[in-house]
Design a protein around this motif. Structure first.
Motif, PDB file in Angstrom:
ATOM      1  N   SER A  43      64.519  15.684  20.803  1.00 33.61           N
ATOM      2  CA  SER A  43      64.712  16.817  21.795  1.00 33.61           C
ATOM      3  C   SER A  43      64.303  16.319  23.111  1.00 33.61           C
ATOM      4  N   ARG A 172      58.110  25.953  19.386  1.00 34.87           N
ATOM      5  CA  ARG A 172      59.053  27.126  20.119  1.00 34.87           C
ATOM      6  C   ARG A 172      60.183  27.423  19.553  1.00 34.87           C
ATOM      7  N   ASP A 173      60.690  28.484  20.052  1.00 35.05           N
ATOM      8  CA  ASP A 173      61.805  29.033  19.418  1.00 35.05           C
ATOM      9  C   ASP A 173      63.122  28.062  20.005  1.00 35.05           C
ATOM     10  N   GLU A 174      62.833  27.115  20.935  1.00 37.53           N
ATOM     11  CA  GLU A 174      63.817  26.534  21.540  1.00 37.53           C
ATOM     12  C   GLU A 174      64.323  25.333  20.554  1.00 37.53           C
TER      13      GLU A 174
END
Length: 211
Positions: A43, A172-174
């Motif tokens: 990421s 985190r949602d991301e």
């Protein structure tokens, strides 16, 4: 009943860690730490696409450092173990930092300022936490951590057939599309009744077995 128990577990982990999403556990704490490294490596921000250093504070549990060493080499990550107080966050090769809180010496710290400084340099932060301590102390989510891992043993979750204690993993949602393990969610069945199901299992083992 099992799915309801698992979603209750996920909700408890989210509440205590201060994060947005949690899975229905991993093998153990050290494995969860390695999966966090893998997730954040995949990421990396555009400015950090060539970064390959994962810094681990020297006061992290030794068994966690051992597993991180084993799991970093195959994916091309350079594991650097040292004192976080002397870490240079300006290092262009650095993509993430791993902290243990409470650490291997039992010290509890508020890492909010450090995490903010790391984020300003587009460096992610993973925090390993004692889940029971989060009933009392500031949560990693409040400090700004990107991923939180640890052992579920503190709440009496038994060992798996004599093996390790389950590891929790929250983020985190991301990052949900990069998350390992199973995520249980609420849904509706064919008759319109509410129920629970496997909501997301992007990186579960059987998904890519044929590949």
């Amino acid at each position: 009943g099992r799915l309801e128990a698992l979603i209750n577990y996920q909700t408890m982990i989210i509440d205590l860690t201060g994060m947005q999403i949690a899975n229905a556990s991993l093998l153990d704490e050290a494995t969860a730490a390695a999966e966090a490294m893998h997730l954040l490596y995949a990421s990396r921000k555009a400015a950090k696409k060539n970064a390959h250093k994962f810094f681990v504070d020297q006061n992290t549990f030794p068994q966690t450092i051992d597993v991180l060493r084993t799991r970093s080499a195959p994916i091309g990550v350079e594991l650097v173990v040292g004192d976080m107080k002397s870490l240079d966050l300006n290092d262009a090769g650095l993509f993430a930092v791993f902290l243990q809180n409470p650490d291997n010496n039992g010290a509890i710290s508020d890492h909010s300022a450090f995490i903010q400084s790391a984020h300003e340099k587009e460096v992610f932060v993973v925090m390993a936490a004692d889940i029971m301590s989060l009933v009392m102390v500031k949560s990693p989510g409040e400090m700004g951590a990107d991923v939180v891992v640890g052992s579920s043993q503190r709440f009496g979750v038994p060992m798996g057939f004599g093996g390790p204690h389950a590891g929790f993993f929250a983020t985190r949602d991301e990052f949900k599309r990069q998350m390992p393990g199973r995520i249980i969610g609420a849904s509706l069945d064919a008759t319109g009744h509410s129920g629970y199901r496997m909501a997301l299992q992007t990186r579960e083992q059987h998904i890519r077995r044929e590949k």
